[in-house]
Design an enzyme around this catalytic site. Structure first.
Site, PDB file in Angstrom:
ATOM      1  N   LYS A   1       0.833  -1.204   0.000  1.00  0.00           N
ATOM      2  CA  LYS A   1       0.000   0.000   0.000  1.00  0.00           C
ATOM      3  C   LYS A   1       0.872   1.261   0.000  1.00  0.00           C
ATOM      4  O   LYS A   1       0.561   2.250  -0.675  1.00  0.00           O
ATOM      5  CB  LYS A   1      -0.931  -0.026   1.217  1.00  0.00           C
ATOM      6  CG  LYS A   1      -1.753   1.221   1.432  1.00  0.00           C
ATOM      7  CD  LYS A   1      -2.715   1.513   0.295  1.00  0.00           C
ATOM      8  CE  LYS A   1      -3.405   2.844   0.520  1.00  0.00           C
ATOM      9  NZ  LYS A   1      -4.122   3.312  -0.664  1.00  0.00           N
TER      10      LYS A   1
ATOM     11  N   LYS B   1       0.928  11.574   5.732  1.00  0.00           N
ATOM     12  CA  LYS B   1       1.203  10.484   6.683  1.00  0.00           C
ATOM     13  C   LYS B   1       1.786   9.261   5.957  1.00  0.00           C
ATOM     14  O   LYS B   1       2.765   8.667   6.404  1.00  0.00           O
ATOM     15  CB  LYS B   1      -0.109  10.115   7.383  1.00  0.00           C
ATOM     16  CG  LYS B   1      -0.090   8.886   8.239  1.00  0.00           C
ATOM     17  CD  LYS B   1      -1.084   7.773   7.952  1.00  0.00           C
ATOM     18  CE  LYS B   1      -2.235   7.924   7.086  1.00  0.00           C
ATOM     19  NZ  LYS B   1      -2.959   6.713   6.727  1.00  0.00           N
TER      20      LYS B   1
HETATM   21  P1  NAP Z   1     -11.236   9.780   7.956  1.00  0.00           P
HETATM   22  O1  NAP Z   1     -12.441  10.162   7.199  1.00  0.00           O
HETATM   23  O2  NAP Z   1     -10.285  10.835   8.419  1.00  0.00           O
HETATM   24  O3  NAP Z   1     -11.724   8.879   9.225  1.00  0.00           O
HETATM   25  C1  NAP Z   1     -10.784   8.469  10.163  1.00  0.00           C
HETATM   26  C2  NAP Z   1     -11.422   7.468  11.091  1.00  0.00           C
HETATM   27  O4  NAP Z   1     -10.427   7.073  12.074  1.00  0.00           O
HETATM   28  C3  NAP Z   1     -12.615   8.015  11.891  1.00  0.00           C
HETATM   29  O5  NAP Z   1     -13.544   6.974  12.121  1.00  0.00           O
HETATM   30  C4  NAP Z   1     -11.943   8.431  13.202  1.00  0.00           C
HETATM   31  O6  NAP Z   1     -12.807   8.465  14.312  1.00  0.00           O
HETATM   32  C5  NAP Z   1     -10.964   7.297  13.386  1.00  0.00           C
HETATM   33  N1  NAP Z   1      -9.893   7.658  14.303  1.00  0.00           N
HETATM   34  C6  NAP Z   1      -8.936   8.594  14.137  1.00  0.00           C
HETATM   35  N2  NAP Z   1      -8.131   8.639  15.205  1.00  0.00           N
HETATM   36  C7  NAP Z   1      -8.605   7.716  16.093  1.00  0.00           C
HETATM   37  C8  NAP Z   1      -8.200   7.291  17.372  1.00  0.00           C
HETATM   38  N3  NAP Z   1      -7.126   7.824  17.978  1.00  0.00           N
HETATM   39  N4  NAP Z   1      -8.920   6.318  17.978  1.00  0.00           N
HETATM   40  C9  NAP Z   1     -10.003   5.757  17.377  1.00  0.00           C
HETATM   41  N5  NAP Z   1     -10.443   6.121  16.151  1.00  0.00           N
HETATM   42  C10 NAP Z   1      -9.741   7.094  15.504  1.00  0.00           C
HETATM   43  O7  NAP Z   1     -10.322   8.757   7.142  1.00  0.00           O
HETATM   44  P2  NAP Z   1     -10.687   7.893   5.836  1.00  0.00           P
HETATM   45  O8  NAP Z   1     -10.514   8.751   4.643  1.00  0.00           O
HETATM   46  O9  NAP Z   1     -11.930   7.153   6.072  1.00  0.00           O
HETATM   47  O10 NAP Z   1      -9.422   6.884   5.848  1.00  0.00           O
HETATM   48  C11 NAP Z   1      -9.333   5.821   6.769  1.00  0.00           C
HETATM   49  C12 NAP Z   1      -8.042   5.061   6.455  1.00  0.00           C
HETATM   50  O11 NAP Z   1      -8.091   4.583   5.106  1.00  0.00           O
HETATM   51  C13 NAP Z   1      -6.763   5.900   6.569  1.00  0.00           C
HETATM   52  O12 NAP Z   1      -5.716   5.086   7.029  1.00  0.00           O
HETATM   53  C14 NAP Z   1      -6.505   6.325   5.130  1.00  0.00           C
HETATM   54  O13 NAP Z   1      -5.142   6.604   4.881  1.00  0.00           O
HETATM   55  C15 NAP Z   1      -6.985   5.101   4.389  1.00  0.00           C
HETATM   56  N6  NAP Z   1      -7.469   5.332   3.012  1.00  0.00           N
HETATM   57  C16 NAP Z   1      -8.238   6.407   2.715  1.00  0.00           C
HETATM   58  C17 NAP Z   1      -8.660   6.592   1.408  1.00  0.00           C
HETATM   59  C18 NAP Z   1      -9.506   7.775   1.004  1.00  0.00           C
HETATM   60  O14 NAP Z   1      -9.576   8.057  -0.195  1.00  0.00           O
HETATM   61  N7  NAP Z   1     -10.148   8.482   1.916  1.00  0.00           N
HETATM   62  C19 NAP Z   1      -8.320   5.667   0.412  1.00  0.00           C
HETATM   63  C20 NAP Z   1      -7.568   4.545   0.766  1.00  0.00           C
HETATM   64  C21 NAP Z   1      -7.140   4.385   2.075  1.00  0.00           C
HETATM   65  P3  NAP Z   1     -13.525   9.866  14.724  1.00  0.00           P
HETATM   66  O15 NAP Z   1     -14.721   9.958  13.839  1.00  0.00           O
HETATM   67  O16 NAP Z   1     -13.852   9.660  16.154  1.00  0.00           O
HETATM   68  O17 NAP Z   1     -12.527  10.972  14.500  1.00  0.00           O
END
Ligand code: NAP
Length: 283
Positions: free
Chosen positions: A173, A241
């Site tokens: 990844k 990150k």
């Molecule tokens: P996001 O919208 O920023 O959501 C982050 C999630 O992580 C939320 O549920 C948040 O909870 C939780 N979180 C953050 N810090 C935490 C902690 N200390 N303890 C418990 N929960 C915590 O992120 P996303 O875009 O869905 O991405 C999620 C993952 O997938 C990341 O690793 C990202 O790099 C990866 N990803 C993202 C994409 C994309 O296009 N968005 C594509 C591929 C992979 P709260 O709601 O409580 O803050």
């Protein structure tokens, strides 16, 4: 395991559509999110919410994490009422977040001590692919565990590939996201160069999208630039990150060094905006 009971942790931009696809495919799903308000739409649909990661593990067969970063993983496993405070065994914990290979190896070893199995299974694709169920999933961990949860992966994605031991999914990844960073930076620089030469951006994008360089990323991000719309699908802070994680794993090459610096410098101002907001730093 055809329709195991799934516990889902992380209702962010990716987690919400992924959970919806599992529900649509009739998997029984219980959700947990640190900020409980984000579960409201699911609660309204009658989906159950767990009080903590530990109770989620106690009451389900497979727990899936889709959360921000290594720190979030540490909090969910080791925090108060975290996964490791449950004494449940015989479960499979799948971490689909983009995190370091090191944290996957560490958590995998601790899961085994508790009689559970861990699969790192990060995804390629963004909110659109999460919604369409067309993610690309790269998995590390025991082959048997992978096979038993394959129906879940087949619901969430168009390809799920088992590529080796724990941590290797995360390594793959990080390689893919390095390339993603190059594409974002490259598109931004090409658009700005073309604008400076008097080429209209909609003309440039039509040319790119019909050329050998046309792809889904170019299409979606080209539209974002044209509409001056930088609301995050993939937040810039996440690619910043990921490049830090890749660098920590030894990524050290001419273009990657430049890419790393570009996104680290942009993160303070633009971290909450989309990855393609990097164009604001190129201008
Ligand atoms: P996001 O919208 O920023 O959501 C982050 C999630 O992580 C939320 O549920 C948040 O909870 C939780 N979180 C953050 N810090 C935490 C902690 N200390 N303890 C418990 N929960 C915590 O992120 P996303 O875009 O869905 O991405 C999620 C993952 O997938 C990341 O690793 C990202 O790099 C990866 N990803 C993202 C994409 C994309 O296009 N968005 C594509 C591929 C992979 P709260 O709601 O409580 O803050």
């Amino acid at each position: 395991m055809k329709h195991p009971k799934i516990g889902w942790i992380g209702l962010g931009k990716m987690g919400i559509p992924m959970v919806q696809n599992l529900i649509n495919a009739t998997f029984p799903v219980i959700v947990y999110n640190r900020n409980k308000a984000k579960a409201a739409a699911f609660l309204a649909e009658g989906v159950e919410m767990a009080e903590s990661p530990a109770t989620l593990l106690d009451t389900t067969d497979v727990v899936i994490l889709m959360i921000a970063d290594d720190q979030a993983v540490k909090d969910v496993f080791n925090g108060e009422a975290g996964l490791f405070s449950s004494s449940a065994s015989g479960k499979i914990i799948i971490n689909m977040s983009t995190v370091s290979p090191a944290i996957s190896k560490e958590m995998a070893a601790l899961c085994v001590q508790k009689g559970n199995q861990y699969i790192d299974a990060p995804v390629s694709g963004s909110v659109k692919q999460a919604t369409d169920g067309s993610l690309v999933i790269m998995a590390g961990g025991a082959q048997t565990a992978f096979e038993s949860v394959k129906p879940i992966f087949d619901t969430l994605g168009k390809l799920a590939l088992h590529i080796g031991e724990n941590g290797i999914g995360n390594s793959a990844k990080l390689a893919i996201n390095t390339l993603l960073g190059f594409h974002a930076q490259g598109l931004a620089e090409a658009v700005v160069f073309a604008q400076n030469q008097g080429v209209k951006t909609n003309d440039l994008m039509e040319l790119i999208n019909n050329s050998a360089l046309g792809n889904v990323f170019m299409k979606i991000k080209g539209e974002a630039i044209l509409n001056d719309q930088y609301q995050a699908a993939f937040a810039l802070k996440h690619i910043a990150k990921d490049l830090r994680l890749a660098k920590a794993e030894g990524l050290n090459s001419p273009l990657a060094d430049t890419l790393f610096n570009s996104f680290q410098q942009a993160e303070t101002d633009l971290g909450e905006e989309d990855i393609i907001a990097i164009i604001k730093k190129v201008k």
